[in-house]
Design a protein around this motif. Structure first.
Motif, PDB file in Angstrom:
ATOM      1  N   ASN A 233       0.857  -1.192   0.000  1.00 60.54           N
ATOM      2  CA  ASN A 233       0.000   0.000   0.000  1.00 60.54           C
ATOM      3  C   ASN A 233       0.895   1.243   0.000  1.00 60.54           C
ATOM      4  O   ASN A 233       2.122   1.117  -0.077  1.00 60.54           O
ATOM      5  N   SER A 234       0.297   2.410   0.105  1.00 56.28           N
ATOM      6  CA  SER A 234       1.096   3.613  -0.163  1.00 56.28           C
ATOM      7  C   SER A 234       2.165   3.893   0.900  1.00 56.28           C
ATOM      8  O   SER A 234       3.082   4.681   0.651  1.00 56.28           O
ATOM      9  N   THR A 235       2.060   3.285   2.070  1.00 63.82           N
ATOM     10  CA  THR A 235       3.104   3.531   3.076  1.00 63.82           C
ATOM     11  C   THR A 235       4.164   2.436   3.138  1.00 63.82           C
ATOM     12  O   THR A 235       5.260   2.657   3.654  1.00 63.82           O
ATOM     13  N   GLN A 236       3.865   1.276   2.634  1.00 65.94           N
ATOM     14  CA  GLN A 236       4.806   0.157   2.766  1.00 65.94           C
ATOM     15  C   GLN A 236       5.994   0.290   1.812  1.00 65.94           C
ATOM     16  O   GLN A 236       5.842   0.701   0.666  1.00 65.94           O
ATOM     17  N   GLU A 326       3.867   0.716   9.951  1.00 66.30           N
ATOM     18  CA  GLU A 326       3.020   0.905   8.758  1.00 66.30           C
ATOM     19  C   GLU A 326       3.853   0.822   7.477  1.00 66.30           C
ATOM     20  O   GLU A 326       3.320   0.785   6.388  1.00 66.30           O
ATOM     21  N   LEU A 328       5.957  -1.683   6.803  1.00 66.19           N
ATOM     22  CA  LEU A 328       6.331  -3.063   6.498  1.00 66.19           C
ATOM     23  C   LEU A 328       5.153  -3.862   5.964  1.00 66.19           C
ATOM     24  O   LEU A 328       4.054  -3.831   6.516  1.00 66.19           O
TER      25      LEU A 328
HETATM   26  C1  LIG Z   1      -0.599  -0.126   4.899  1.00 72.92           C
HETATM   27  O1  LIG Z   1      -0.630  -1.356   5.620  1.00 72.92           O
HETATM   28  C2  LIG Z   1      -0.081  -1.255   6.927  1.00 72.92           C
HETATM   29  C3  LIG Z   1       0.036  -2.649   7.498  1.00 72.92           C
HETATM   30  O2  LIG Z   1      -1.082  -3.424   7.245  1.00 72.92           O
HETATM   31  C4  LIG Z   1      -0.937  -0.342   7.751  1.00 72.92           C
HETATM   32  O3  LIG Z   1      -0.403  -0.248   9.073  1.00 72.92           O
HETATM   33  C5  LIG Z   1      -0.950   1.017   7.100  1.00 72.92           C
HETATM   34  O4  LIG Z   1      -1.801   1.892   7.795  1.00 72.92           O
HETATM   35  C6  LIG Z   1      -1.425   0.902   5.654  1.00 72.92           C
HETATM   36  N1  LIG Z   1      -1.289   2.189   5.010  1.00 72.92           N
HETATM   37  C7  LIG Z   1      -2.314   2.780   4.417  1.00 72.92           C
HETATM   38  C8  LIG Z   1      -2.053   4.111   3.796  1.00 72.92           C
HETATM   39  O5  LIG Z   1      -3.415   2.291   4.364  1.00 72.92           O
END
Ligand SMILES: *[C@@H]1O[C@H](CO)[C@@H](O)[C@H](O)[C@H]1NC(C)=O
Ligand SMILES: *[C@@H]1O[C@H](CO)[C@@H](O)[C@H](O)[C@H]1NC(C)=O
Length: 443
Positions: A233-236, A326, A328
């Motif tokens: 996702n956008s943070t990983q 967030e 990983l």
């Molecule tokens: C991406 O996934 C992580 C782990 O599941 C989560 O903690 C994080 O909030 C997510 N990021 C977004 C932008 O949804």
């Protein structure tokens, strides 16, 4: 593919199968089945190991098969009813390795990094072999190693047959540490292991990277793990598997004196990274209120936790993702399958369901007799003559070796180890047939 050409391919397949069945009837008569007491035919190919070499180095992957081609004994495959008969037929089709890989622009290559020091040369080459063997895309290898090993890597990789060498390019780098005291980094855990922390800094032109330890084997195309990048996702920005499936008996929850990711920590032996994101992220940490760039964070973090860490750079990664969870992507254990997943009983559900995708023989299990299942896979990959038929020269010898491992807990679940490799071989075979038999050469 058009329906008509598919039908034509199927018809041809059926004809070929019939022919092969007839041939095998004749071949079967002239060859008595081998007793399970003499399992792998592979070791017999290299009868006299030179005493001067360390054990295990007798069949370096670069060495061409020398010995006479003997047809290995052919046990009835146990894995799955669905294909016992047809697997047998596939086994007699030579050449499925000549699979065609698409011509791709460099930005679509897979980037694979490894750090190899000390006596890890052979192990590393076997890992690279497993990557090239099954991958559909081209791979760029980034090999970080000591100066003394560089010529040998170059030499061995160049000796591989064309069908392999055209699927990869390799670059060899010296071990360098851009921040802090190089000697100190080198001593952390194992010589050179801390190098992996610096990959985002050193490989500035690389967008994404798969890092693996030298004791890793790919049992399915690298393409498949590479695809997980798209699931971020956008943070990983990095993906790893848990250090243990049962947190309360895992190492971190019992012994760690530092923060670690999640309830069991992560294992850094297989690490998929979007380096572009790592380079552009400010990471939260325990030292400053503001975030720090990856490169600026490493040395202060090391200094802050130096006395608490046991597993070196893996502990640092755990600390980093403790503060930045967030960031990983946690992938399931089948992507980093270790003895821990079976030596006390099977505890990796995804591998039970889908089979092991990436094998990680840590604790030195490829080189001792503690986990013969892991060793059998390593040796099957190492001894596979590059151009041979996968079923005959890898899968069947492997099955025979597995028969001798049933006294161990890992050996009792052979299907877990064989499922993906079987699927991979089938796919490689089908791809070959469709491309070479199909009337239109598109894919
Ligand atoms: C991406 O996934 C992580 C782990 O599941 C989560 O903690 C994080 O909030 C997510 N990021 C977004 C932008 O949804
Ligand atoms: C890595 O992240 C960058 C920045 O978010 C993105 O542009 C790029 O497509 C990502 N690479 C892959 C292979 O997903």
């Amino acid at each position: 593919m058009k329906l008509r050409s598919k039908a034509a391919a199927l018809l041809l397949l059926a004809l070929a199968a019939l022919l092969l069945a007839l041939l095998s009837l004749r071949a079967g008569r002239s060859e008595p089945p081998a007793s399970p007491g003499h399992p792998a035919s592979a070791p017999q190919r290299h009868p006299a190991p030179l005493p001067a070499r360390p054990p295990g180095s007798r069949a370096l992957p670069g060495a061409r098969p020398r010995a006479p081609r003997r047809r290995p004994p052919r046990p009835r495959p146990r894995a799955g009813r669905r294909g016992a008969g047809s697997l047998d037929k596939l086994a007699r089709r030579p050449g499925q390795l000549r699979s065609v890989h698409a011509v791709l622009p460099p930005e679509l290559w897979i980037h694979l990094a490894v750090v190899a020091c000390g006596n890890r040369l052979e192990e590393t080459l076997v890992m690279l072999k497993s990557a090239v063997l099954f991958s559909h895309r081209k791979i760029q290898f980034h090999i970080f190693t000591e100066d003394s090993l560089k010529p040998e890597f170059d030499k061995q990789l160049r000796q591989w047959p064309d069908s392999y060498t055209k699927k990869f390019e390799h670059r060899i780098y010296p071990i360098t540490f851009s921040v802090g005291n190089p000697q100190e980094w080198k001593k952390l855990f194992k010589p050179c292991a801390a190098q992996r922390l610096f990959l985002p800094v050193i490989l500035k032109d690389v967008d994404s990277l798969l890092y693996v330890d030298t004791d890793v084997l790919f049992l399915r195309p690298v393409d498949d793990i590479w695809k997980l990048l798209r699931q971020f996702n956008s943070t990983q920005l990095a993906a790893m598997a848990p250090e243990h499936e049962i947190p309360k008996i895992g190492w971190y929850s019992r012994f760690a004196r530092h923060p670690f990711y999640g309830s069991a920590g992560v294992n850094s032996g297989v690490m998929l990274m979007n380096l572009t994101r790592i380079r552009s992220t400010q990471f939260k940490n325990s030292m400053t209120r503001t975030g720090l760039a990856w490169e600026d964070m490493l040395y202060p973090l090391y200094q802050a936790y130096r006395d608490a860490i046991t597993w070196g750079d893996q502990d640092l990664l755990n600390i980093i993702f403790y503060f930045n969870p967030e960031r990983l992507y946690l992938f399931p254990c089948q992507w980093n399958y270790r003895p821990d997943h079976c030596m006390y009983g099977s505890n990796c559900r995804e591998a039970e369901r889908e089979g092991v995708s990436v094998l990680h023989g840590n604790r030195g299990v490829y080189h001792d007799d503690k986990q013969p299942t892991f060793k059998a896979l390593y040796e099957a990959m190492r001894d596979f003559p590059f151009q041979d038929n996968l079923f005959q020269s890898m899968y069947y010898p492997l099955q025979l070796k597995f028969l001798e491992t049933v006294h161990t807990l890992c050996g009792r679940i052979p299907q877990v180890f064989l499922k993906q490799i079987e699927k991979t071989m089938r796919r490689a075979y089908e791809k070959h047939v469709i491309i070479h038999v199909g009337p239109d050469h598109t894919h």
